[in-house]
Design an enzyme around this catalytic site. Structure first.
Site, PDB file in Angstrom:
ATOM      1  N   LYS A  13       0.825  -1.217   0.000  1.00 20.35           N
ATOM      2  CA  LYS A  13       0.000   0.000   0.000  1.00 20.35           C
ATOM      3  C   LYS A  13       0.861   1.270   0.000  1.00 20.35           C
ATOM      4  O   LYS A  13       0.602   2.203  -0.754  1.00 20.35           O
ATOM      5  CB  LYS A  13      -0.923   0.023   1.236  1.00 20.35           C
ATOM      6  CG  LYS A  13      -1.837  -1.186   1.337  1.00 20.35           C
ATOM      7  CD  LYS A  13      -2.750  -1.110   2.559  1.00 20.35           C
ATOM      8  CE  LYS A  13      -2.021  -1.198   3.893  1.00 20.35           C
ATOM      9  NZ  LYS A  13      -1.482  -2.528   4.230  1.00 20.35           N
ATOM     10  N   ARG A  87      -9.414   0.513   8.819  1.00 15.51           N
ATOM     11  CA  ARG A  87      -8.823  -0.787   9.098  1.00 15.51           C
ATOM     12  C   ARG A  87      -9.752  -1.648   9.945  1.00 15.51           C
ATOM     13  O   ARG A  87      -9.419  -2.784  10.258  1.00 15.51           O
ATOM     14  CB  ARG A  87      -7.538  -0.546   9.879  1.00 15.51           C
ATOM     15  CG  ARG A  87      -6.331  -1.270   9.352  1.00 15.51           C
ATOM     16  CD  ARG A  87      -5.149  -0.787  10.183  1.00 15.51           C
ATOM     17  NE  ARG A  87      -3.975  -1.542   9.933  1.00 15.51           N
ATOM     18  CZ  ARG A  87      -2.940  -1.121   9.200  1.00 15.51           C
ATOM     19  NH1 ARG A  87      -2.970   0.060   8.636  1.00 15.51           N
ATOM     20  NH2 ARG A  87      -1.888  -1.878   9.061  1.00 15.51           N
ATOM     21  N   ARG A 126      11.958  -5.787   4.928  1.00 13.36           N
ATOM     22  CA  ARG A 126      11.767  -4.348   4.686  1.00 13.36           C
ATOM     23  C   ARG A 126      12.731  -3.526   5.549  1.00 13.36           C
ATOM     24  O   ARG A 126      12.968  -3.824   6.708  1.00 13.36           O
ATOM     25  CB  ARG A 126      10.327  -3.968   5.019  1.00 13.36           C
ATOM     26  CG  ARG A 126      10.089  -2.462   4.970  1.00 13.36           C
ATOM     27  CD  ARG A 126       8.641  -2.119   4.806  1.00 13.36           C
ATOM     28  NE  ARG A 126       7.817  -2.485   5.931  1.00 13.36           N
ATOM     29  CZ  ARG A 126       6.480  -2.325   5.947  1.00 13.36           C
ATOM     30  NH1 ARG A 126       5.862  -1.836   4.903  1.00 13.36           N
ATOM     31  NH2 ARG A 126       5.783  -2.672   6.994  1.00 13.36           N
ATOM     32  N   ARG A 159      11.817  -1.672  10.955  1.00 11.38           N
ATOM     33  CA  ARG A 159      10.821  -1.166  11.901  1.00 11.38           C
ATOM     34  C   ARG A 159      10.655  -2.163  13.037  1.00 11.38           C
ATOM     35  O   ARG A 159      10.718  -3.367  12.809  1.00 11.38           O
ATOM     36  CB  ARG A 159       9.461  -1.015  11.190  1.00 11.38           C
ATOM     37  CG  ARG A 159       9.263   0.319  10.531  1.00 11.38           C
ATOM     38  CD  ARG A 159       8.106   0.356   9.562  1.00 11.38           C
ATOM     39  NE  ARG A 159       6.854  -0.254  10.000  1.00 11.38           N
ATOM     40  CZ  ARG A 159       5.722  -0.236   9.280  1.00 11.38           C
ATOM     41  NH1 ARG A 159       5.694   0.373   8.098  1.00 11.38           N
ATOM     42  NH2 ARG A 159       4.635  -0.811   9.715  1.00 11.38           N
ATOM     43  N   ARG A 170       0.427  -9.044  13.684  1.00 17.64           N
ATOM     44  CA  ARG A 170      -0.204  -8.095  12.762  1.00 17.64           C
ATOM     45  C   ARG A 170      -1.043  -8.820  11.718  1.00 17.64           C
ATOM     46  O   ARG A 170      -2.111  -8.352  11.332  1.00 17.64           O
ATOM     47  CB  ARG A 170       0.858  -7.237  12.081  1.00 17.64           C
ATOM     48  CG  ARG A 170       1.386  -6.138  12.985  1.00 17.64           C
ATOM     49  CD  ARG A 170       2.675  -5.560  12.472  1.00 17.64           C
ATOM     50  NE  ARG A 170       2.550  -4.890  11.201  1.00 17.64           N
ATOM     51  CZ  ARG A 170       3.559  -4.708  10.345  1.00 17.64           C
ATOM     52  NH1 ARG A 170       4.764  -5.153  10.639  1.00 17.64           N
ATOM     53  NH2 ARG A 170       3.368  -4.076   9.226  1.00 17.64           N
TER      54      ARG A 170
HETATM   55  P1  ADP Z   1       1.258  -2.067   7.646  1.00 22.08           P
HETATM   56  O1  ADP Z   1       0.160  -1.810   6.674  1.00 22.08           O
HETATM   57  O2  ADP Z   1       2.486  -2.585   6.998  1.00 22.08           O
HETATM   58  O3  ADP Z   1       0.809  -2.855   8.843  1.00 22.08           O
HETATM   59  P2  ADP Z   1       1.192   0.684   8.577  1.00 22.08           P
HETATM   60  O4  ADP Z   1       2.344   1.584   8.501  1.00 22.08           O
HETATM   61  O5  ADP Z   1       0.004   0.984   7.745  1.00 22.08           O
HETATM   62  O6  ADP Z   1       1.792  -0.732   8.266  1.00 22.08           O
HETATM   63  O7  ADP Z   1       0.682   0.590  10.095  1.00 22.08           O
HETATM   64  C1  ADP Z   1       1.564   0.329  11.152  1.00 22.08           C
HETATM   65  C2  ADP Z   1       0.790   0.223  12.461  1.00 22.08           C
HETATM   66  O8  ADP Z   1       0.119   1.478  12.730  1.00 22.08           O
HETATM   67  C3  ADP Z   1      -0.314  -0.816  12.513  1.00 22.08           C
HETATM   68  O9  ADP Z   1       0.173  -2.095  12.820  1.00 22.08           O
HETATM   69  C4  ADP Z   1      -1.208  -0.237  13.614  1.00 22.08           C
HETATM   70  O10 ADP Z   1      -0.679  -0.496  14.887  1.00 22.08           O
HETATM   71  C5  ADP Z   1      -1.129   1.243  13.386  1.00 22.08           C
HETATM   72  N1  ADP Z   1      -2.224   1.703  12.501  1.00 22.08           N
HETATM   73  C6  ADP Z   1      -2.100   2.180  11.237  1.00 22.08           C
HETATM   74  N2  ADP Z   1      -3.314   2.480  10.721  1.00 22.08           N
HETATM   75  C7  ADP Z   1      -4.233   2.167  11.681  1.00 22.08           C
HETATM   76  C8  ADP Z   1      -5.648   2.231  11.762  1.00 22.08           C
HETATM   77  N3  ADP Z   1      -6.381   2.662  10.729  1.00 22.08           N
HETATM   78  N4  ADP Z   1      -6.237   1.839  12.917  1.00 22.08           N
HETATM   79  C9  ADP Z   1      -5.533   1.409  13.945  1.00 22.08           C
HETATM   80  N5  ADP Z   1      -4.194   1.308  13.940  1.00 22.08           N
HETATM   81  C10 ADP Z   1      -3.534   1.682  12.825  1.00 22.08           C
END
Ligand code: ADP
Ligand code: ZN
Length: 214
Positions: A13, A87, A126, A159, A170
């Site tokens: 994404k 999400r 990554r 990360r 996750r």
């Molecule tokens: P990825 O899609 O690779 O998991 P992101 O950078 O989008 O990575 O998100 C990293 C973390 O940030 C998630 O694991 C979560 O803890 C938090 N996060 C991101 N977006 C949301 C959301 N919409 N609701 C709740 N937590 C979120």
């Protein structure tokens, strides 16, 4: 055109959003990036979010929705890409209200499909630049010098939430909380499923094709 990119952690994404920003000038709204920025700056939001993110859990809906509300206030007419939001089903429901408040609509939700077996290696490999945020992968897109960002010379690191134990959590959270959104958007007639495997520019072409249809 306002879209949301949707898919498992590691589905690409962020990478595809960056390409859309580059080539189409769309505004990128990544909740993950916004949280990481807040963490880096040790803001109250960052301190709150960090404990959830490091453990691979979701930040509570109320916090996340509040953050997106602020971001949506300052989108212009360029179109935006929601990346990593919504999400959960409650977030998707809240988004409807936020869009209305701003006189915007979400046109399409692009679901990047990547088999589970590929996600783990995408995520463990990554590396992200601490300074400029550039994303690399130890096999697919290595930096010229290990641990050093090609673009800015900053430190390219893993990360905390890309460590294997956290990734497993996750992916579980994704299955339980986020995957149900697929039927939410299917019913709304907004879901477009795309093959997220293969080289990033091929994935981008598939996205472009969908956007061009509109
Ligand atoms: P990825 O899609 O690779 O998991 P992101 O950078 O989008 O990575 O998100 C990293 C973390 O940030 C998630 O694991 C979560 O803890 C938090 N996060 C991101 N977006 C949301 C959301 N919409 N609701 C709740 N937590 C979120
Ligand atoms: Zn860098």
């Amino acid at each position: 055109m306002n879209i949301a990119l949707f898919g498992a952690p590691g589905a690409g994404k962020g990478t595809q959003s960056a390409a859309l920003v580059d080539r189409k000038g769309m505004k990128h709204i990544s909740t993950g990036d916004l949280f990481r920025y807040a963490i880096k700056n040790e803001t109250p939001l960052g301190l709150e979010a960090k404990k959830y993110i490091d453990a691979g859990n979701l930040v509570p809906d109320a916090v996340t929705i509040g953050l997106v509300r602020e971001e949506l206030k300052c989108v212009g007419d360029t179109g935006f890409i929601l990346d990593g939001f919504p999400r959960t089903v409650p977030q998707a429901e809240a988004l409807e209200g936020l869009l209305q408040e701003n006189g915007k609509t979400l046109d399409q939700v692009l679901f990047l499909e990547v088999p589970k077996g590929q996600l783990m290696s995408r995520l463990t490999g990554r590396r992200v630049c601490k300074s400029c945020g550039a994303v690399n992968h130890i096999d697919a897109k290595p930096t010229k010098i290990e641990g050093v960002c090609d673009i800015c010379g900053g430190e390219s690191v893993q990360r905390i939430d890309d460590q294997e134990e956290t990734i497993a959590n996750r992916l579980d959270v994704y299955e339980n909380s986020t995957a149900p959104l697929k039927s939410f958007y299917k019913e709304a007639g907004k879901l477009v499923e795309l093959d997220g495997t293969g080289p990033t520019d091929e994935v981008f072409e598939r996205i472009q094709e969908v956007l061009d249809r509109n």
